[in-house]
Each structure stands twice: as C-alpha cells, then as structure tokens.
Design an enzyme around this catalytic site. Structure first.
Site, PDB file in Angstrom:
ATOM      1  N   LYS A   1      -3.686   8.494   3.099  1.00  0.00           N
ATOM      2  CA  LYS A   1      -4.943   8.251   3.810  1.00  0.00           C
ATOM      3  C   LYS A   1      -4.870   8.735   5.256  1.00  0.00           C
ATOM      4  O   LYS A   1      -5.865   9.223   5.806  1.00  0.00           O
ATOM      5  CB  LYS A   1      -5.294   6.762   3.764  1.00  0.00           C
ATOM      6  CG  LYS A   1      -5.635   6.238   2.376  1.00  0.00           C
ATOM      7  CD  LYS A   1      -6.845   6.943   1.764  1.00  0.00           C
ATOM      8  CE  LYS A   1      -7.275   6.277   0.463  1.00  0.00           C
ATOM      9  NZ  LYS A   1      -8.410   6.969  -0.185  1.00  0.00           N
TER      10      LYS A   1
ATOM     11  N   TYR B   1       0.828  -1.219   0.000  1.00  0.00           N
ATOM     12  CA  TYR B   1       0.000   0.000   0.000  1.00  0.00           C
ATOM     13  C   TYR B   1       0.854   1.258   0.000  1.00  0.00           C
ATOM     14  O   TYR B   1       0.390   2.328  -0.358  1.00  0.00           O
ATOM     15  CB  TYR B   1      -0.956  -0.031   1.198  1.00  0.00           C
ATOM     16  CG  TYR B   1      -2.178   0.827   1.033  1.00  0.00           C
ATOM     17  CD1 TYR B   1      -3.032   0.668  -0.060  1.00  0.00           C
ATOM     18  CD2 TYR B   1      -2.483   1.814   1.962  1.00  0.00           C
ATOM     19  CE1 TYR B   1      -4.158   1.453  -0.207  1.00  0.00           C
ATOM     20  CE2 TYR B   1      -3.614   2.605   1.827  1.00  0.00           C
ATOM     21  CZ  TYR B   1      -4.443   2.419   0.743  1.00  0.00           C
ATOM     22  OH  TYR B   1      -5.575   3.208   0.583  1.00  0.00           O
TER      23      TYR B   1
END
Length: 259
Positions: A167, A160
C-alpha cells in the site's frame, strides 16, 4: 437516495467487486445513482457467480473478464470499451492479494516469491491499469483514476504484514502517475477507508479487534460503510473534483489522525 454529484454521460470501469458487501459495490452504487454507465469486471467464472446479484440489481450490461496477471485480458477489456463506448471517463482499481503466511507473518520473513506476487497484484496492477485506460481517457478529453489504499501504508498495523509495504508503494505510484498524466487532464487519487468487514478483510487475523478499536478511538466513533466510500469516490471522479489529483483521501471518521 439523491445523488450528490452528477456523472451523467460518463463511462466508468469498476474492478474488485466480490459480493454485495465489497467496497467496489458501494462505489458502483454511488456512480450509478449519479448517472454513470458502468463496465464491471470479474477475475474468473467462479467470481462472476458472486457478482451477478450486484450487476443485475444495478442494471450493468457490460461485464468483462479481467485477470491482471494475464495481459491478454487487459487488452481485451480495453478493446471492448473502445468498441462499445469509444472512451472512458473514470476507472476504479480495488484489488489486492498476499499469501496468508506473508500477510500474517513478519515482514522480515516474507518470501521473495510472495513479496513479488503481492506487489504485482496489489500495486503494479494499478500501473498497468493506468497504461490500459490512458488512451481511452484521452479520447474523453481527460479522466480520473482511483485506487483503494489503507492506513497500514504509513502506520504499522498488526497482522497487515507485507500488504503495508504494497500500500505504501501504491500511494507512491498514485503521486508519480498523477504527475505524469496530469498534462493529459487525467487525475490519479487514492481513497483510504477505515476498517470495514469485507471478504478481503476477513483474511486479516483479529480484524474484529481492529474495528472495535476504530469505533472507540475515531473522533466520530463510527465505522465506515461501502456507501460512504462510494460517495467520496463518486465526488472525486466527477467534474466537482476536476482539480484534485495525487492525493490520499481518508474516509474513516477521523481514525487516521489518532491511529
């Protein structure tokens, strides 16, 4: 399917629809079923072709170009909403981007320009959207802003990469903007779905393994669907969620408590 919330008379902006399987598609479906009128955006002519089946099926008449890297398109969308509706009750931010090498590589190897681009499109675009819709929501007497986040903001998720940093910043922006816009009766929340296969997710290496792990480890042993995300989002933007703001709301069969 009977709507569980009432959005009659409300006008909403939906971004991020890529195709029938998008998170935003599930959100749009739930909002239409609840009675909302929608404005849907697309990035360019190529992406518009992919969303046509969705907007046609849902009967969406107002479809506008919006590229968050081009300020003039945001101003144009704001002007069109004001002209056609005179207000905006809710807005959904569902967009993110990172260069493939930065997404799959080590965070410490992230290029400066790649980091800047990922943070701009994935995080600061939500701040810009909030500024764009603020005067429109003031005309509605308040409103609701929703962004889409992921567990990688607070836990290390394999492959990720830099998106986890984006995020995390997105969730911080949610809290700060909830505080700043609260006096104007504008709520700001983030929805954090569990893993599901979307076009964006297809760019993450070994994503099938992540979904299999979610099914095995989540207390409810199930994957989330766009419809599940849509149901939660429709609730949050409705009057039923009128005092809910600044939160990160999981819809993931409980995976976040064990992940």
């Amino acid at each position: 399917m009977q709507a569980i919330v009432d959005l009659s008379g409300k006008v909403g902006l939906i971004t991020g629809i890529a195709n029938e399987k998008s998170i935003s598609t599930g959100v749009a479906e739930s909002c239409v079923e609840a009675g909302a009128k929608l404005i849907v955006t697309y990035q360019n002519d190529k992406t518009r072709a992919f969303i046509e089946p969705v907007v046609h099926r849902l009967g969406v008449e107002h479809v506008y170009a919006l590229d968050v890297t081009r300020p003039e398109t945001m101003a144009d969308v704001q002007a069109k909403i004001l002209e056609h509706f005179g207000k905006l009750d809710f807005a959904i931010h569902s967009m993110a981007f990172a260069k493939r090498d930065d997404l799959h590589g080590r965070v410490v190897d992230t290029s400066a320009d790649g980091f800047a681009m990922a943070m701009d499109v994935s995080t600061h675009s939500f701040v810009r959207m909030a500024k764009m819709v603020e005067p429109l929501m003031e005309k509605a007497g308040g409103g609701s802003l929703i962004t889409m986040t992921y567990l990688g903001s607070e836990k290390v998720i394999a492959n990720y990469g830099v998106m986890g940093l984006c995020k995390a910043a997105l969730e911080a922006a949610t809290r700060y903007m909830a505080c700043e816009l609260g006096p104007k009766n504008i709520r700001v929340n983030a929805v954090s779905p569990g893993p599901l296969m979307t076009r964006a997710a297809s760019g993450i290496a070994r994503f099938d393994d992540l979904m299999a792990s979610a099914i095995e480890r989540a207390p409810m042993h199930s994957l989330v669907t766009p419809e599940d995300i849509g149901a939660l989002t429709a609730f949050l933007v409705s009057d039923a969620g009128r005092l809910i703001t600044g939160g990160i709301h999981f819809v993931d069969a409980g995976y976040n408590i064990v992940g």
